[in-house]
Design an enzyme around this catalytic site. Structure first.
Site, mmCIF file in Angstrom:
data_model
loop_
_atom_site.group_PDB
_atom_site.id
_atom_site.type_symbol
_atom_site.label_atom_id
_atom_site.label_comp_id
_atom_site.label_asym_id
_atom_site.label_seq_id
_atom_site.Cartn_x
_atom_site.Cartn_y
_atom_site.Cartn_z
ATOM 1 N N SER A 32 56.209 72.851 39.459
ATOM 2 C CA SER A 32 57.495 72.782 38.773
ATOM 3 C C SER A 32 58.563 73.572 39.513
ATOM 4 O O SER A 32 59.706 73.583 39.097
ATOM 5 C CB SER A 32 57.350 73.300 37.343
ATOM 6 O OG SER A 32 56.572 74.467 37.323
ATOM 7 N N GLU B 140 60.118 63.665 38.156
ATOM 8 C CA GLU B 140 60.959 64.098 39.275
ATOM 9 C C GLU B 140 60.221 63.826 40.575
ATOM 10 O O GLU B 140 59.038 64.177 40.707
ATOM 11 C CB GLU B 140 61.227 65.608 39.192
ATOM 12 C CG GLU B 140 62.437 65.987 38.380
ATOM 13 C CD GLU B 140 62.690 67.491 38.387
ATOM 14 O OE1 GLU B 140 63.800 67.901 38.770
ATOM 15 O OE2 GLU B 140 61.786 68.263 38.009
HETATM 16 N N1 CAA Z 1 50.213 64.338 24.085
HETATM 17 C C1 CAA Z 1 50.378 63.024 23.899
HETATM 18 N N2 CAA Z 1 51.223 62.509 22.966
HETATM 19 C C2 CAA Z 1 51.878 63.370 22.174
HETATM 20 C C3 CAA Z 1 51.719 64.755 22.294
HETATM 21 C C4 CAA Z 1 50.839 65.241 23.298
HETATM 22 N N3 CAA Z 1 50.650 66.545 23.507
HETATM 23 N N4 CAA Z 1 52.506 65.361 21.382
HETATM 24 C C5 CAA Z 1 53.137 64.387 20.698
HETATM 25 N N5 CAA Z 1 52.770 63.176 21.176
HETATM 26 C C6 CAA Z 1 53.297 61.874 20.775
HETATM 27 C C7 CAA Z 1 52.896 61.437 19.398
HETATM 28 O O1 CAA Z 1 51.700 60.689 19.427
HETATM 29 C C8 CAA Z 1 54.073 60.551 18.981
HETATM 30 O O2 CAA Z 1 53.909 59.273 19.581
HETATM 31 P P1 CAA Z 1 54.652 57.945 19.006
HETATM 32 O O3 CAA Z 1 56.119 58.208 18.962
HETATM 33 O O4 CAA Z 1 54.267 56.910 20.019
HETATM 34 O O5 CAA Z 1 54.088 57.680 17.671
HETATM 35 C C9 CAA Z 1 55.268 61.204 19.642
HETATM 36 O O6 CAA Z 1 54.736 62.021 20.689
HETATM 37 C C10 CAA Z 1 56.044 62.071 18.680
HETATM 38 O O7 CAA Z 1 55.141 63.027 18.192
HETATM 39 P P2 CAA Z 1 55.255 63.707 16.752
HETATM 40 O O8 CAA Z 1 55.907 62.747 15.790
HETATM 41 O O9 CAA Z 1 53.947 64.295 16.381
HETATM 42 O O10 CAA Z 1 56.139 64.981 17.026
HETATM 43 P P3 CAA Z 1 57.662 65.140 17.333
HETATM 44 O O11 CAA Z 1 58.496 64.011 16.890
HETATM 45 O O12 CAA Z 1 57.944 66.492 16.842
HETATM 46 O O13 CAA Z 1 57.733 65.127 18.948
HETATM 47 C C11 CAA Z 1 57.614 66.082 21.083
HETATM 48 C C12 CAA Z 1 56.949 65.964 19.722
HETATM 49 C C13 CAA Z 1 57.660 64.725 21.757
HETATM 50 C C14 CAA Z 1 56.780 67.059 21.896
HETATM 51 C C15 CAA Z 1 59.099 66.597 20.887
HETATM 52 O O14 CAA Z 1 59.103 67.762 20.085
HETATM 53 C C16 CAA Z 1 59.817 66.884 22.178
HETATM 54 O O15 CAA Z 1 60.313 65.986 22.828
HETATM 55 N N6 CAA Z 1 59.910 68.176 22.551
HETATM 56 C C17 CAA Z 1 60.522 68.606 23.791
HETATM 57 C C18 CAA Z 1 59.559 68.429 24.932
HETATM 58 C C19 CAA Z 1 60.162 68.825 26.243
HETATM 59 O O16 CAA Z 1 61.284 69.242 26.379
HETATM 60 N N7 CAA Z 1 59.340 68.695 27.285
HETATM 61 C C20 CAA Z 1 59.712 69.062 28.609
HETATM 62 C C21 CAA Z 1 59.244 70.430 28.872
HETATM 63 S S1 CAA Z 1 59.737 70.959 30.487
HETATM 64 C C22 CAA Z 1 58.521 70.434 31.470
HETATM 65 O O17 CAA Z 1 57.527 69.866 31.087
HETATM 66 C C23 CAA Z 1 58.732 70.742 32.885
HETATM 67 C C24 CAA Z 1 58.091 71.951 33.384
HETATM 68 O O18 CAA Z 1 57.775 71.984 34.545
HETATM 69 C C25 CAA Z 1 57.908 73.185 32.573
#
Ligand code: CAA
Length: 291
Positions: free
Chosen positions: A119, A152
């Site tokens: 990252s 990315e």
């Molecule tokens: N693995 C697989 N699928 C997952 C999951 C996981 N760990 N967590 C949630 N999901 C899926 C669910 O199955 C659901 O799927 P559908 O829409 O197809 O039904 C969907 O995600 C939404 O899940 P929930 O309804 O349970 O939960 P939510 O609406 O609260 O969403 C989230 C959860 C998608 C994680 C949301 O909170 C989110 O987008 N958060 C921000 C995540 C983010 O910013 N990520 C980037 C981090 S930075 C990075 O990764 C880079 C780095 O180098 C650090």
């Protein structure tokens, strides 16, 4: 070059998500880790997430079965040498990544493309220590990998055009969207996201707000799906600190100074969800703010 098989190093939170999306897109996946338990847990977790997609009618039960059948595991890193594309998704420490590439190099097919899911670490530097800097790239997935649309793509200074084009095709086959970033510290997403998270920790440190008020402010006031502290716990506070240090060292600007409170949480071993404690305590039924 056509990519059919993919070797993934590291079965942690990123590695298992990457295995999930590649297997579902029809690639043969060979997953490795130093821990047999981690490999077993990863395959179980992929099965669990695929099942959730079946229940929500995003994929069919046959697609789940076929995807799981495409994932093989091995404890021998060098078995990955015969795959077309290797994605290193091990711990975010340059020495660890370096050791993995050193061990892999003598066993690689000449055509294998090497990538790192780092990252923040310099792709050019990682590539320069291999026998194929022109076939080396940054391939950065977001967490949770099956949900996040972006990948990315980071070219090192020596990466050639066919390698870049091949990875663009792979991202398309995964049904995701690629953003190209130049090889500077933390690339695009983390260059912007991490200083925001670090600023949220400063806001907590200086007593401007509590964990709850900071997270609610960004969720309800800026429509972020998670508050910055909740997101930091989700990513891992050690990873957040490591990225801030890369920004601070690499850009030599005090605006990237990691917040002392972030350092303290990491020193305590409170690394977020993965250790059950971070800005929230996850040991009970619902997360409880720790400040
Ligand atoms: N693995 C697989 N699928 C997952 C999951 C996981 N760990 N967590 C949630 N999901 C899926 C669910 O199955 C659901 O799927 P559908 O829409 O197809 O039904 C969907 O995600 C939404 O899940 P929930 O309804 O349970 O939960 P939510 O609406 O609260 O969403 C989230 C959860 C998608 C994680 C949301 O909170 C989110 O987008 N958060 C921000 C995540 C983010 O910013 N990520 C980037 C981090 S930075 C990075 O990764 C880079 C780095 O180098 C650090």
């Amino acid at each position: 070059m056509e990519i059919r098989s993919v070797g993934i190093v590291g079965a942690g939170q990123m590695g298992n998500g990457i295995a999930h999306v590649f297997a579902l897109a029809g690639f043969d996946v060979l997953l490795t880790d130093i821990s047999e338990d981690a490999l077993k847990a990863a395959v179980e977790l992929v099965g669990h997430h695929l099942e959730r997609q079946v229940v929500r009618e995003k994929i069919t039960a046959e697609a789940k079965k076929a995807a799981l059948a495409r994932i093989k595991t091995t404890m021998t890193l060098t078995d990955l040498g015969q795959t077309d594309l290797i994605i290193e998704a091990a711990t975010e420490r340059e020495t660890v990544k370096q050791k993995i590439f050193d061990e892999l190099l003598p066993h690689l097919k000449p055509t294998t493309i090497l990538t790192s899911n780092t990252s923040s670490i310099s792709i050019t530097r990682l590539a320069s220590r291999t026998d194929r800097p022109e076939k080396f790239m940054g391939f950065h997935f977001m967490n949770p990998v099956p949900v996040m649309q972006l990948v990315e793509l980071i070219r090192g200074i020596a990466t050639d055009e066919p390698t870049y084009k091949t990875l663009l095709g792979v991202v398309e086959k995964l049904g995701k969207t690629a953003a190209s970033a130049e090889d500077f510290p933390a690339f695009i997403v983390n260059r912007i996201l991490m200083p925001m998270i670090n600023e949220a920790v400063y806001t907590l440190y200086e007593g401007v707000g509590s964990v709850k008020s900071i997270d609610e402010s960004l969720k309800l006031g800026a429509n972020h799906p998670m508050g910055p502290l909740e997101l930091a716990d989700f990513i891992g506070l050690d990873t957040c600190l490591a990225i801030m240090n890369v920004l601070h060292d690499g850009l030599a600007d005090t605006k990237y100074r990691p917040c002392p409170l972030l350092t303290k949480y990491v020193e305590a071993g409170w690394l977020g969800r993965k250790t059950q404690r971070g800005f929230y305590d996850y040991r009970g039924e619902a997360p409880v703010p720790t400040r």
